[in-house]
Design a protein around this motif. Structure first.
Motif, PDB file in Angstrom:
ATOM      1  N   GLU A   1      -3.817  -1.369  -5.647  1.00 20.70           N
ATOM      2  CA  GLU A   1      -2.758  -1.824  -4.746  1.00 20.70           C
ATOM      3  C   GLU A   1      -2.330  -0.587  -3.981  1.00 20.70           C
TER       4      GLU A   1
ATOM      5  N   ASP B   1      -2.896  -5.720  -1.524  1.00 20.17           N
ATOM      6  CA  ASP B   1      -3.103  -6.038  -2.935  1.00 20.17           C
ATOM      7  C   ASP B   1      -4.584  -6.351  -3.168  1.00 20.17           C
TER       8      ASP B   1
ATOM      9  N   THR C   1       6.643  -0.590  -5.974  1.00 21.76           N
ATOM     10  CA  THR C   1       5.829  -0.749  -4.762  1.00 21.76           C
ATOM     11  C   THR C   1       6.709  -1.152  -3.589  1.00 21.76           C
TER      12      THR C   1
END
Lengths: 480, 480
Positions: free
Chosen positions: B204, B214, B86
């Motif tokens: 997310e 998130d 991420t």
């Protein structure tokens, strides 16, 4: 077709004034808001019929306090508007937005977090008179109706065609489908039929400036652009007023079985739940937990073949009783008995209220922590007269933690908050499983949502309601 | 844990060039976008490993054309980035946003509307390497994983614990859960388990400017503020890049039955469907329709007790065959036969493609109009060599209308569009039931969504991606 109000409200023994204002800091009145005047009133009387504009205290009182009598408007200057059409809702909001008049959308006013009553002198926009069923399709099971229809009336309406509403909750005799959607109500049937984010197929809503957003699709599959209706589900009337609804109703199960089981500890409760999923599979429709002197699990099955359902239930009971997971149990022999078993669950709220004051928490927790929160809360309150009772939809990991005292007590309150929210946050639970944030919890929102997420919510609010006239002081914390 | 690519793709006989560019007007390249340079490439090589930055045509080609080979990037200047975390996705987007570099998020690239390939030289952000399962909870059935996990691998993973993914579609061996969510994939199990708006519990995602949102809740009930994750479901990568997912997986049914039934007309097909809901109730898991020389209905049951399921199915068959609603039928005797019956349904696509060119439409219609669209389309094309075949998830009112010709034909195309969209719009159907809008249908979005709704979508896009770098030219029509 017009549906009648069923008018069933639980009797609540609590009376004013509750010290809620002491416990929760009320935000200062937004100085950019106007206060309604006789001129505004005249406009509304001309727009609606005069009897649809209430300003006498006797008439407005029921709309300016919540049903638990915990939240009451801090002003005696109140107005309630009762539009009958989407066009009227649109005209009201357009006018209020131009005049900087804040508005509180209100359905059945059965919420538990103060979301549907004014904080000061916001105008109440009641959907009470918008209660027509628009259509019901028997082949697809899709119902289209106005926002003010009462949930129980809708359930009775579709029952005539062999269908059922996909949600069921204690307040069904009073709550309205528009309010259910605005608060993303959960309830007893979520385990089987999923949340409103899945079952609601379309929404018509009016934005703060009066713009009508028609997303009233009746299709189960519709991937045409962003799914705007989702925005209104659970935003508690802060982004728009839901005026019409299209919802998928599943076929009504012909046969229902209810069993009340007793376990010796919470580990056994978990096992009873897991085994229920295995044995009862597709007919399992509710798993409720309550700790009344002992650990109880309420199991409901509903299906299309009575013999099959009973055979599955019997095999399940033989298994869990044979293995000692369940130590005692009773199966309802008829519908009346089944209703009685469920009433034990529903009566907990009433019994607790009768004792004095109740601090209510509605949280979600991972199953391992589901009961620990009650145990730790009990320890914290051991020196007080507080009783900690825990019940809820264990099938969805949703705990209703209730703490009752003989009267409101600051010491108890301070022992509970922010403790319970912090505890929930630590285990990545939700500080509001199904009741919402309303006026109760904006300050605690950060315990379940990240800073970036809250910032995006605030940007969205700013975009859709730049003046902030829709349900102010609720849901989101104030921007710095 | 890393999941392996199952690598199952249907063999497609179509080859380039298809005249899609002729048929659909390609929007002009946005002049405010930069084009990537060696300096940008060096930055990405340093951020990721050099082997995660592809720029050779041989390497990038598979990423710049869709699997039906209908949409291909109009540029040979291509770059594919394969982040693993991420944080890397966030750094890529932050940089691209600062440099005005447009980005196309891509999962398994199995879409049918050109949503996942560049229109010009947009950088492809592939989630191929983000394919780890993060956690699976056996009690609640909740799976948390990265966006690049392949659907079939996830289904196999949770199968080991007695669960199943709540969605199933033909492309399962290649499509990724992140792409499924970005496109709100529907498929075969929607009838029973509902849409991803209900089953996805948390997401997310990374916004255009690199902000990580998130909302990776694992709770089935979580009413804390606006449900932001819903924004990303079905927005086809134009509002953010989904990086992680939390999803509810239902218990896997132990027993499955499949029956293929023949009806004499479409009225009987409808009756067969209504009776299936009544008789099969909670074990009904799919109702598929196809018109291959005759009218066929494929019925699937899945349940926890083989005897009970079979008894229900037999009672159903006795009823519909006795009354003449169904004139012929076969019930699969084992799993291999059941799979074969479903393959008939899945093979239609392949068979049609083999004939030459296929015009594909994916619409939802009220049940009364479900088949009429095929009949009217057939009439319009009577003078051509076109074959009109209609199949789909009748349980969800979802029609896949396929028109095959020996080769691409402008006359056929002009007879089909905008006719089919206008026809669908007239009956308030959806011009895209489950495939999405992508590059194919932004101009037709107004046929299923009102002007106010589209304006709100455009405002939302502007708010979340002010420079418009995320998946440009897709989903929304251009603002004037």
């Amino acid at each position: 077709m017009m549906l009648q109000t069923a008018g069933r409200r639980m009797k609540i023994t609590q009376t004013f004034p509750w010290p809620i204002v002491r416990a929760y800091s009320t935000p200062a009145r937004n100085p950019s808001f106007a206060s309604w005047t006789d001129e505004h009133k005249a406009y509304f009387q001309q727009l609606l019929k005069p009897e649809c504009v209430l300003t006498n205290t006797d008439d407005t009182e029921a709309y300016t306090v919540d049903w638990l009598k915990k939240y009451k408007a801090n002003s005696s200057h109140q107005m309630v508007l009762k539009p009958k059409t989407t066009e009227q809702v649109s005209a009201i909001l357009k006018y209020c937005n131009e005049c900087n008049l804040p508005v509180v959308p209100q359905g059945g006013n059965t919420g538990l977090v103060g979301g549907s009553v004014p904080v000061y002198d916001e105008i109440v926009l009641s959907t009470n008179l918008m209660n027509s069923v628009i259509s019901f399709d028997e082949v697809s099971g899709i119902l289209v109706c106005e926002a003010g229809c009462i949930l129980e009336n809708l359930d009775n309406h579709v029952a005539k065609h062999g269908h059922m509403m996909p949600l069921d909750l204690g307040a069904k005799g009073t709550c309205q489908i528009g309010g259910n959607i605005a608060t993303n109500a959960g309830g007893l049937r979520l385990l089987r039929y999923g949340s409103l984010h899945g079952t609601v197929l379309g929404i018509e809503a009016v934005l703060a400036d009066g713009t009508v957003i028609d997303c009233l699709s009746t299709m189960r599959k519709d991937n045409t652009g962003y799914d705007l209706k989702q925005l209104f589900i659970g935003s508690e009337g802060t982004l728009g007023v839901v005026t019409k609804v299209s919802i998928f109703t599943p076929p009504r199960s012909l046969f229902k079985n209810v069993a009340l089981l007793a376990c010796e500890d919470f580990v056994s409760v978990q096992k009873a739940f897991v085994e229920a999923k295995k044995h009862l599979g597709e007919v399992l429709s509710a798993v409720e937990f309550m700790d009344r002197h002992s650990y109880y699990v309420l199991i409901e099955t509903s299906g299309s073949n009575s013999d099959h359902d009973m055979e599955k239930l019997n095999e399940y009971l033989e298994d869990v009783m044979g293995s000692g997971v369940v130590v005692d149990g009773t199966v309802a022999q008829d519908e009346a008995q089944a209703r009685k078993l469920f009433l034990i669950r529903e009566d907990i709220t009433v019994a607790l209220s009768a004792r004095g004051y109740v601090y209510k928490y509605d949280i979600s927790l991972p199953i391992e922590q589901y009961y620990k929160v009650a145990e730790e809360t009990r320890e914290r309150l051991v020196s007080t007269d507080a009783k900690v009772v825990c019940y809820g939809h264990i099938g969805d990991c949703n705990v209703h933690l209730n703490v009752s005292t003989l009267e409101y007590d600051d010491q108890v309150f301070n022992a509970l908050e922010p403790f319970i929210f912090e505890w929930t946050s630590k285990y990545r639970g939700s500080i509001s499983a199904e009741h919402g944030i309303g006026r109760h919890k904006p300050e605690y929102l950060y315990m379940s949502k990240s800073g970036n997420a809250i910032k995006l919510m605030q940007q969205m609010k700013k975009m859709m309601d730049p003046k902030g006239i829709l349900n102010p002081y609720k849901v989101l914390p104030e921007t710095e």
